[in-house]
Write a protein that holds these residues in place. Structure first.
Motif, short mmCIF file in Angstrom:
data_model
loop_
_atom_site.label_atom_id
_atom_site.label_comp_id
_atom_site.label_asym_id
_atom_site.label_seq_id
_atom_site.Cartn_x
_atom_site.Cartn_y
_atom_site.Cartn_z
N SER A 1 0.83 -1.21 0.00
CA SER A 1 0.00 0.00 0.00
C SER A 1 0.87 1.27 0.00
CB SER A 1 -0.93 0.01 1.22
OG SER A 1 -0.17 -0.03 2.44
N GLY A 2 1.99 1.24 0.75
CA GLY A 2 2.89 2.40 0.77
C GLY A 2 3.55 2.61 -0.59
N ALA A 3 3.96 1.50 -1.21
CA ALA A 3 4.56 1.59 -2.55
C ALA A 3 3.55 2.10 -3.56
CB ALA A 3 5.10 0.23 -2.97
N HIS A 4 2.29 1.69 -3.38
CA HIS A 4 1.23 2.14 -4.29
C HIS A 4 1.03 3.65 -4.19
CE1 HIS A 4 -3.07 2.75 -5.51
NE2 HIS A 4 -2.63 2.03 -6.54
N LYS A 5 1.11 4.18 -2.99
CA LYS A 5 0.96 5.63 -2.80
C LYS A 5 2.10 6.40 -3.48
CE LYS A 5 -1.56 5.38 1.60
NZ LYS A 5 -1.51 5.69 3.06
N ILE A 6 3.30 5.87 -3.38
CA ILE A 6 4.45 6.52 -4.03
C ILE A 6 4.29 6.43 -5.55
CG2 ILE A 6 6.95 6.42 -4.38
CD1 ILE A 6 7.17 5.31 -1.52
N LEU A 7 3.89 5.26 -6.02
CA LEU A 7 3.79 5.02 -7.46
C LEU A 7 2.74 5.93 -8.11
CD1 LEU A 7 5.38 3.06 -9.24
CD2 LEU A 7 3.46 1.45 -9.08
N LYS A 8 1.70 6.26 -7.36
CA LYS A 8 0.64 7.11 -7.91
C LYS A 8 1.11 8.53 -8.18
CE LYS A 8 -2.60 6.52 -4.83
NZ LYS A 8 -3.93 6.66 -4.18
N LYS A 9 2.22 8.96 -7.60
CA LYS A 9 2.73 10.32 -7.80
C LYS A 9 3.34 10.51 -9.19
CE LYS A 9 3.98 10.87 -2.90
NZ LYS A 9 5.11 11.13 -1.96
N PHE A 10 3.70 9.41 -9.82
CA PHE A 10 4.44 9.51 -11.07
C PHE A 10 3.51 9.47 -12.28
CE2 PHE A 10 7.49 6.90 -8.32
CZ PHE A 10 8.02 8.05 -7.75
N LYS A 11 4.01 10.04 -13.34
CA LYS A 11 3.25 10.08 -14.59
C LYS A 11 3.12 8.67 -15.17
CE LYS A 11 3.30 12.24 -19.17
NZ LYS A 11 4.05 13.15 -20.08
N ARG A 12 1.95 8.37 -15.72
CA ARG A 12 1.72 7.06 -16.33
C ARG A 12 1.91 7.14 -17.84
NH1 ARG A 12 -3.92 5.06 -13.76
NH2 ARG A 12 -4.09 7.27 -13.26
N HIS A 13 2.76 6.27 -18.35
CA HIS A 13 2.93 6.15 -19.79
C HIS A 13 2.02 5.04 -20.32
CE1 HIS A 13 6.96 8.29 -20.88
NE2 HIS A 13 6.12 9.07 -20.23
N ARG A 14 1.48 5.26 -21.49
CA ARG A 14 0.58 4.28 -22.09
C ARG A 14 1.35 3.01 -22.43
NH1 ARG A 14 -4.36 5.86 -23.68
NH2 ARG A 14 -4.41 4.17 -25.24
N CYS A 15 0.84 1.89 -21.95
CA CYS A 15 1.50 0.61 -22.18
C CYS A 15 0.70 -0.30 -23.10
CB CYS A 15 1.75 -0.10 -20.85
SG CYS A 15 0.25 -0.46 -19.91
N GLY A 16 -0.56 0.08 -23.40
CA GLY A 16 -1.39 -0.74 -24.27
C GLY A 16 -2.17 -1.80 -23.54
N HIS A 17 -2.08 -1.80 -22.20
CA HIS A 17 -2.80 -2.81 -21.41
C HIS A 17 -3.87 -2.17 -20.53
CE1 HIS A 17 1.45 -4.59 -21.70
NE2 HIS A 17 0.73 -5.16 -22.63
N GLU A 18 -4.34 -1.02 -20.93
CA GLU A 18 -5.30 -0.29 -20.09
C GLU A 18 -6.60 -1.08 -19.89
OE1 GLU A 18 -2.21 2.38 -21.16
OE2 GLU A 18 -3.48 1.13 -22.46
N ASN A 19 -7.01 -1.81 -20.91
CA ASN A 19 -8.27 -2.57 -20.82
C ASN A 19 -8.06 -3.97 -20.27
OD1 ASN A 19 -9.70 -0.40 -21.95
ND2 ASN A 19 -9.24 -1.10 -24.04
N SER A 20 -6.86 -4.50 -20.38
CA SER A 20 -6.58 -5.85 -19.87
C SER A 20 -5.17 -5.84 -19.28
CB SER A 20 -6.70 -6.89 -20.99
OG SER A 20 -5.86 -6.56 -22.06
#
Length: 231
Positions: A77-96
């Motif tokens: 959960s702590g790592a998830h909070k840190i990870l949410k601060k960063f910009k998300r690049h499109r990976c092509g797996h948004e739907n799956s």
């Protein structure tokens, strides 16, 4: 931060800049395992990664990495909070969504065209990425960031590129092409053959005998008959 580690990171980045076209700001692709190690080692990723790499960086992640952290529950959960601060690049797996490791493999596959620097603690993923070329790897040991030296695969590929690269510019190629064309149109110039010359007249001159060389002219003595006195 020790000077030795900074020099090491500069050398590694210079290698990727010269051979694979990396440029600032560097794209640092992080996953949940790296954020968990940063949380435990009290590493401020945005601040310390920028200092360590000696320039502006853009820390990014993917939808799959975020989803994986969320699904693992309180452990990350702590790592998830840190990870949410960063910009998300499109990976092509948004739907799956797929596993974070599989997502990272696909993000850097095909020659790492986006020039990602992968930050992870996943040993299996790191071992697989070492078998590819042009992918810098970074991890955390305790509370210290470490940029891995280029793999044997990357160094071998860089040496092969250097041997095969064309060192001539387009202008130089065109100039050589024109010179070759002009050389082909030129007529062959035949040199006039020199005829053998006659013998040197000085070399044909007879040698003097010893008697002739010893003979000297007699000097006229004063008061001789040939002289006339004036009264």
């Amino acid at each position: 931060m020790k000077v030795k580690r900074l020099k090491h990171s500069k050398r590694v980045l210079a290698f990727y800049e010269q051979n694979y076209g990396f440029r600032k700001p560097y794209n640092v692709l992080v996953d949940g395992t790296f954020c968990l190690a940063a949380l435990r080692g009290q590493v401020d990723i945005l601040v310390q990664v920028g200092k360590y790499l000696g320039g502006e960086v853009q820390v990014v992640t993917t939808h799959c990495a975020l989803r994986e952290c969320y699904q693992l529950g309180p452990t990350l959960s702590g790592a998830h909070k840190i990870l949410k601060k960063f910009k998300r690049h499109r990976c092509g797996h948004e739907n799956s969504a797929v596993d974070a490791s599989q997502c990272v493999r696909e993000m850097v596959g095909g020659g790492n065209k986006e020039h990602y620097l992968v930050a992870t603690q996943d040993k299996d993923l790191m071992q697989e990425l070492r078998q590819q070329t042009g992918i810098p790897l970074m991890y955390i040991s305790g509370c210290t960031l470490y940029l891995e030296s280029p793999s044997y695969k990357s160094r071998g590929d860089a040496e092969e590129r250097f041997r095969n690269q064309d060192l001539l510019t387009d202008y130089e190629k065109e100039t050589i092409k024109q010179l070759n064309a002009e050389r082909g149109e030129e007529k062959k110039v035949t040199r006039k053959r020199k005829r053998p010359k006659g013998p040197n007249p000085l070399s044909c001159k007879k040698k003097k005998t010893e008697g002739a060389t010893k003979k000297k002219k007699k000097k006229k003595e004063p008061g001789s008959a040939s002289e006339t006195t004036v009264v």
